[in-house]
Scaffold this active site. Structure first.
Site, PDB file in Angstrom:
ATOM      1  N   LYS A  11       0.666  -0.666   0.470  1.00 26.01           N
ATOM      2  CA  LYS A  11       0.018  -0.187  -0.040  1.00 26.01           C
ATOM      3  C   LYS A  11       0.751   1.118  -0.323  1.00 26.01           C
ATOM      4  O   LYS A  11       2.020   1.169   0.111  1.00 26.01           O
ATOM      5  CB  LYS A  11      -0.818  -0.086   0.857  1.00 26.01           C
ATOM      6  CG  LYS A  11      -1.870  -1.221   1.087  1.00 26.01           C
ATOM      7  CD  LYS A  11      -3.065  -0.757   2.451  1.00 26.01           C
ATOM      8  CE  LYS A  11      -4.285  -2.362   2.610  1.00 26.01           C
ATOM      9  NZ  LYS A  11      -4.922  -2.358   2.975  1.00 26.01           N
ATOM     10  N   TYR A  51     -12.964  -2.021  -3.273  1.00 29.14           N
ATOM     11  CA  TYR A  51     -12.994  -2.131  -1.902  1.00 29.14           C
ATOM     12  C   TYR A  51     -14.182  -2.197  -1.854  1.00 29.14           C
ATOM     13  O   TYR A  51     -15.217  -1.406  -1.014  1.00 29.14           O
ATOM     14  CB  TYR A  51     -12.141  -0.560  -0.766  1.00 29.14           C
ATOM     15  CG  TYR A  51     -11.134  -1.426  -0.364  1.00 29.14           C
ATOM     16  CD1 TYR A  51     -11.007  -2.609   0.623  1.00 29.14           C
ATOM     17  CD2 TYR A  51      -9.865  -0.385  -0.943  1.00 29.14           C
ATOM     18  CE1 TYR A  51      -9.453  -3.020   0.779  1.00 29.14           C
ATOM     19  CE2 TYR A  51      -8.232  -1.363   0.112  1.00 29.14           C
ATOM     20  CZ  TYR A  51      -8.822  -2.323   0.855  1.00 29.14           C
ATOM     21  OH  TYR A  51      -7.444  -2.980   0.934  1.00 29.14           O
ATOM     22  N   PHE A  59     -15.662   4.383   6.934  1.00 32.14           N
ATOM     23  CA  PHE A  59     -14.204   4.613   6.998  1.00 32.14           C
ATOM     24  C   PHE A  59     -14.439   4.255   4.724  1.00 32.14           C
ATOM     25  O   PHE A  59     -12.750   4.599   4.432  1.00 32.14           O
ATOM     26  CB  PHE A  59     -12.740   3.741   7.772  1.00 32.14           C
ATOM     27  CG  PHE A  59     -13.199   2.241   6.942  1.00 32.14           C
ATOM     28  CD1 PHE A  59     -13.284   1.724   6.204  1.00 32.14           C
ATOM     29  CD2 PHE A  59     -13.752   1.498   8.157  1.00 32.14           C
ATOM     30  CE1 PHE A  59     -12.972   0.091   6.476  1.00 32.14           C
ATOM     31  CE2 PHE A  59     -13.408   0.337   7.970  1.00 32.14           C
ATOM     32  CZ  PHE A  59     -12.897  -0.660   7.099  1.00 32.14           C
ATOM     33  N   ARG A  87      -2.056 -14.142   4.740  1.00 30.49           N
ATOM     34  CA  ARG A  87      -3.072 -13.513   5.511  1.00 30.49           C
ATOM     35  C   ARG A  87      -2.063 -13.530   7.408  1.00 30.49           C
ATOM     36  O   ARG A  87      -1.362 -12.700   8.559  1.00 30.49           O
ATOM     37  CB  ARG A  87      -4.543 -14.345   6.007  1.00 30.49           C
ATOM     38  CG  ARG A  87      -5.356 -14.349   5.005  1.00 30.49           C
ATOM     39  CD  ARG A  87      -5.829 -13.207   4.717  1.00 30.49           C
ATOM     40  NE  ARG A  87      -6.823 -12.534   5.705  1.00 30.49           N
ATOM     41  CZ  ARG A  87      -6.857 -11.089   6.080  1.00 30.49           C
ATOM     42  NH1 ARG A  87      -7.643  -9.807   4.718  1.00 30.49           N
ATOM     43  NH2 ARG A  87      -7.962 -10.370   6.750  1.00 30.49           N
ATOM     44  N   THR A  93      -5.311  -7.000  11.118  1.00 31.58           N
ATOM     45  CA  THR A  93      -5.375  -5.362   9.884  1.00 31.58           C
ATOM     46  C   THR A  93      -4.886  -4.738  11.265  1.00 31.58           C
ATOM     47  O   THR A  93      -4.359  -3.218  10.578  1.00 31.58           O
ATOM     48  CB  THR A  93      -7.155  -5.109  10.454  1.00 31.58           C
ATOM     49  OG1 THR A  93      -7.826  -6.702   9.566  1.00 31.58           O
ATOM     50  CG2 THR A  93      -7.072  -4.083   9.161  1.00 31.58           C
ATOM     51  N   ARG A 104       2.666  -6.932   9.535  1.00 29.43           N
ATOM     52  CA  ARG A 104       2.083  -5.161   9.497  1.00 29.43           C
ATOM     53  C   ARG A 104       2.975  -4.763  11.302  1.00 29.43           C
ATOM     54  O   ARG A 104       3.070  -4.053  11.474  1.00 29.43           O
ATOM     55  CB  ARG A 104       0.614  -5.318   9.755  1.00 29.43           C
ATOM     56  CG  ARG A 104      -0.155  -5.422   8.830  1.00 29.43           C
ATOM     57  CD  ARG A 104      -1.649  -5.803   8.579  1.00 29.43           C
ATOM     58  NE  ARG A 104      -2.513  -5.506   7.410  1.00 29.43           N
ATOM     59  CZ  ARG A 104      -3.635  -5.612   7.304  1.00 29.43           C
ATOM     60  NH1 ARG A 104      -3.896  -7.383   7.708  1.00 29.43           N
ATOM     61  NH2 ARG A 104      -4.543  -5.617   5.547  1.00 29.43           N
ATOM     62  N   ASN A 114      -1.891   0.407   7.034  1.00 26.55           N
ATOM     63  CA  ASN A 114      -1.360  -0.674   7.030  1.00 26.55           C
ATOM     64  C   ASN A 114      -0.403  -1.540   6.112  1.00 26.55           C
ATOM     65  O   ASN A 114      -0.789  -2.923   6.331  1.00 26.55           O
ATOM     66  CB  ASN A 114      -2.408  -1.832   7.853  1.00 26.55           C
ATOM     67  CG  ASN A 114      -3.365  -2.259   6.736  1.00 26.55           C
ATOM     68  OD1 ASN A 114      -3.669  -1.557   5.494  1.00 26.55           O
ATOM     69  ND2 ASN A 114      -4.430  -3.083   7.252  1.00 26.55           N
ATOM     70  N   HIS A 117      -2.330  -5.102   1.136  1.00 27.10           N
ATOM     71  CA  HIS A 117      -3.218  -6.096   1.630  1.00 27.10           C
ATOM     72  C   HIS A 117      -3.272  -7.310   0.961  1.00 27.10           C
ATOM     73  O   HIS A 117      -2.196  -7.750   0.365  1.00 27.10           O
ATOM     74  CB  HIS A 117      -4.441  -5.445   0.623  1.00 27.10           C
ATOM     75  CG  HIS A 117      -5.414  -6.681   0.122  1.00 27.10           C
ATOM     76  ND1 HIS A 117      -6.362  -6.775   0.420  1.00 27.10           N
ATOM     77  CD2 HIS A 117      -5.349  -7.612  -1.303  1.00 27.10           C
ATOM     78  CE1 HIS A 117      -6.856  -7.248   0.000  1.00 27.10           C
ATOM     79  NE2 HIS A 117      -6.772  -8.036  -0.641  1.00 27.10           N
ATOM     80  N   GLU A 128      -9.745 -10.330  -7.698  1.00 29.74           N
ATOM     81  CA  GLU A 128      -9.104  -9.382  -7.318  1.00 29.74           C
ATOM     82  C   GLU A 128      -7.797  -9.930  -8.532  1.00 29.74           C
ATOM     83  O   GLU A 128      -7.504  -8.826  -9.252  1.00 29.74           O
ATOM     84  CB  GLU A 128      -8.349  -9.313  -5.405  1.00 29.74           C
ATOM     85  CG  GLU A 128      -9.224  -8.578  -4.602  1.00 29.74           C
ATOM     86  CD  GLU A 128      -8.710  -8.987  -3.371  1.00 29.74           C
ATOM     87  OE1 GLU A 128      -9.848  -9.130  -2.530  1.00 29.74           O
ATOM     88  OE2 GLU A 128      -8.077  -9.843  -3.600  1.00 29.74           O
TER      89      GLU A 128
HETATM   90  P1  ATP Z   1      -7.258  -5.946   3.803  1.00 32.06           P
HETATM   91  O1  ATP Z   1      -8.752  -6.321   2.810  1.00 32.06           O
HETATM   92  O2  ATP Z   1      -7.184  -4.149   3.305  1.00 32.06           O
HETATM   93  O3  ATP Z   1      -6.074  -6.898   3.274  1.00 32.06           O
HETATM   94  P2  ATP Z   1      -8.446  -6.430   6.364  1.00 32.06           P
HETATM   95  O4  ATP Z   1      -8.601  -7.453   5.515  1.00 32.06           O
HETATM   96  O5  ATP Z   1      -7.209  -6.786   6.795  1.00 32.06           O
HETATM   97  O6  ATP Z   1      -7.147  -5.415   5.034  1.00 32.06           O
HETATM   98  P3  ATP Z   1     -10.983  -4.946   5.850  1.00 32.06           P
HETATM   99  O7  ATP Z   1     -11.551  -5.179   6.567  1.00 32.06           O
HETATM  100  O8  ATP Z   1     -10.563  -5.627   4.523  1.00 32.06           O
HETATM  101  O9  ATP Z   1      -9.210  -5.090   6.575  1.00 32.06           O
HETATM  102  O10 ATP Z   1     -10.453  -4.043   5.990  1.00 32.06           O
HETATM  103  C1  ATP Z   1      -9.598  -3.145   4.566  1.00 32.06           C
HETATM  104  C2  ATP Z   1      -8.641  -2.367   4.882  1.00 32.06           C
HETATM  105  O11 ATP Z   1      -9.869  -1.059   5.591  1.00 32.06           O
HETATM  106  C3  ATP Z   1      -7.808  -2.147   6.082  1.00 32.06           C
HETATM  107  O12 ATP Z   1      -6.508  -3.302   5.705  1.00 32.06           O
HETATM  108  C4  ATP Z   1      -7.437  -0.868   6.816  1.00 32.06           C
HETATM  109  O13 ATP Z   1      -6.726   0.056   5.996  1.00 32.06           O
HETATM  110  C5  ATP Z   1      -8.826  -0.269   6.336  1.00 32.06           C
HETATM  111  N1  ATP Z   1      -9.658  -0.529   7.633  1.00 32.06           N
HETATM  112  C6  ATP Z   1     -10.592  -1.748   7.838  1.00 32.06           C
HETATM  113  N2  ATP Z   1     -11.027  -1.620   9.285  1.00 32.06           N
HETATM  114  C7  ATP Z   1     -10.298   0.130   9.933  1.00 32.06           C
HETATM  115  C8  ATP Z   1     -10.946   0.668  10.945  1.00 32.06           C
HETATM  116  N3  ATP Z   1     -11.738   0.800  12.149  1.00 32.06           N
HETATM  117  N4  ATP Z   1     -10.878   2.597  10.109  1.00 32.06           N
HETATM  118  C9  ATP Z   1     -10.078   2.668   9.321  1.00 32.06           C
HETATM  119  N5  ATP Z   1      -9.695   1.914   8.506  1.00 32.06           N
HETATM  120  C10 ATP Z   1     -10.121   0.779   8.770  1.00 32.06           C
HETATM  121 MG    MG Z   2      -9.941  -7.360   3.653  1.00 27.93          MG
END
Ligand code: ATP
Ligand code: MG
Length: 140
Positions: A11, A51, A59, A87, A93, A104, A114, A117, A128
């Site tokens: 990212k 997304y 968010f 993962r 996350t 992370r 973070n 992804h 994806e």
């Molecule tokens: P990713 O999909 O990026 O791999 P993830 O699967 O661990 O991450 P998701 O729940 O899919 O987490 O959230 C997607 C992305 O949205 C997160 O990686 C983060 O950048 C952002 N995000 C998630 N939760 C929050 C939150 N509570 N506040 C701000 N940003 C968030």
């Molecule tokens: Mg995710």
């Protein structure tokens, strides 16, 4: 299980700090092969599609702003049980909850910034990967 593919993004917080190589070393050190890779600046439309599952979350807007704020490195990773394995290598996350040694924990700035992804299921990985790569760009 067997050999499968997952989709990874390094990212903008990480590309801006010049730590793509450090993250790739962790990926390869975990036994995952980088079988496709390109550095791109995502358009707003690309980030919104990517997304879309989070469209209703508070968010979402700031997430799309962030993901288009600088280059990302899109990757296809291949290996045994690659989706779950990556993962684990990424960590939680929220970096405050991530285990020691995960990408992370080591590199993430915040829950939004973070660093990486990784797909959360083989089905989403396929979708994806298709969004960013054609089959002839993936060389195993
Ligand atoms: P990713 O999909 O990026 O791999 P993830 O699967 O661990 O991450 P998701 O729940 O899919 O987490 O959230 C997607 C992305 O949205 C997160 O990686 C983060 O950048 C952002 N995000 C998630 N939760 C929050 C939150 N509570 N506040 C701000 N940003 C968030
Ligand atoms: Mg995710």
């Amino acid at each position: 299980m067997g050999v499968e593919r997952t989709f990874s993004l390094i990212k903008p917080d990480a590309t801006k700090r010049g730590i793509t190589g450090l993250i790739n070393a962790d990926i390869e050190g975990a036994g995952l092969r980088i079988v496709a890779q390109k550095r791109i600046l995502m358009t707003r439309a690309q980030a919104e599609t990517f997304y879309a599952v989070h469209k209703e979350r508070p968010f979402y807007g700031s997430l799309v702003d962030y993901m288009t704020s600088g280059p990302v490195v899109a990757q296809v990773l291949e290996g045994e049980n690659a989706v779950l394995r990556y993962r684990e290598v990424m960590g939680a996350t929220n970096p405050e909850s991530a285990l020691e040694g995960t990408i992370r924990k080591k590199f993430a700035v915040s829950v939004t910034e973070n660093s990486v992804h990784g797909s959360d299921s083989p089905e989403n990985a396929a979708t994806e990967i298709r969004q960013f790569f054609s089959e002839n760009e993936i060389v195993g």
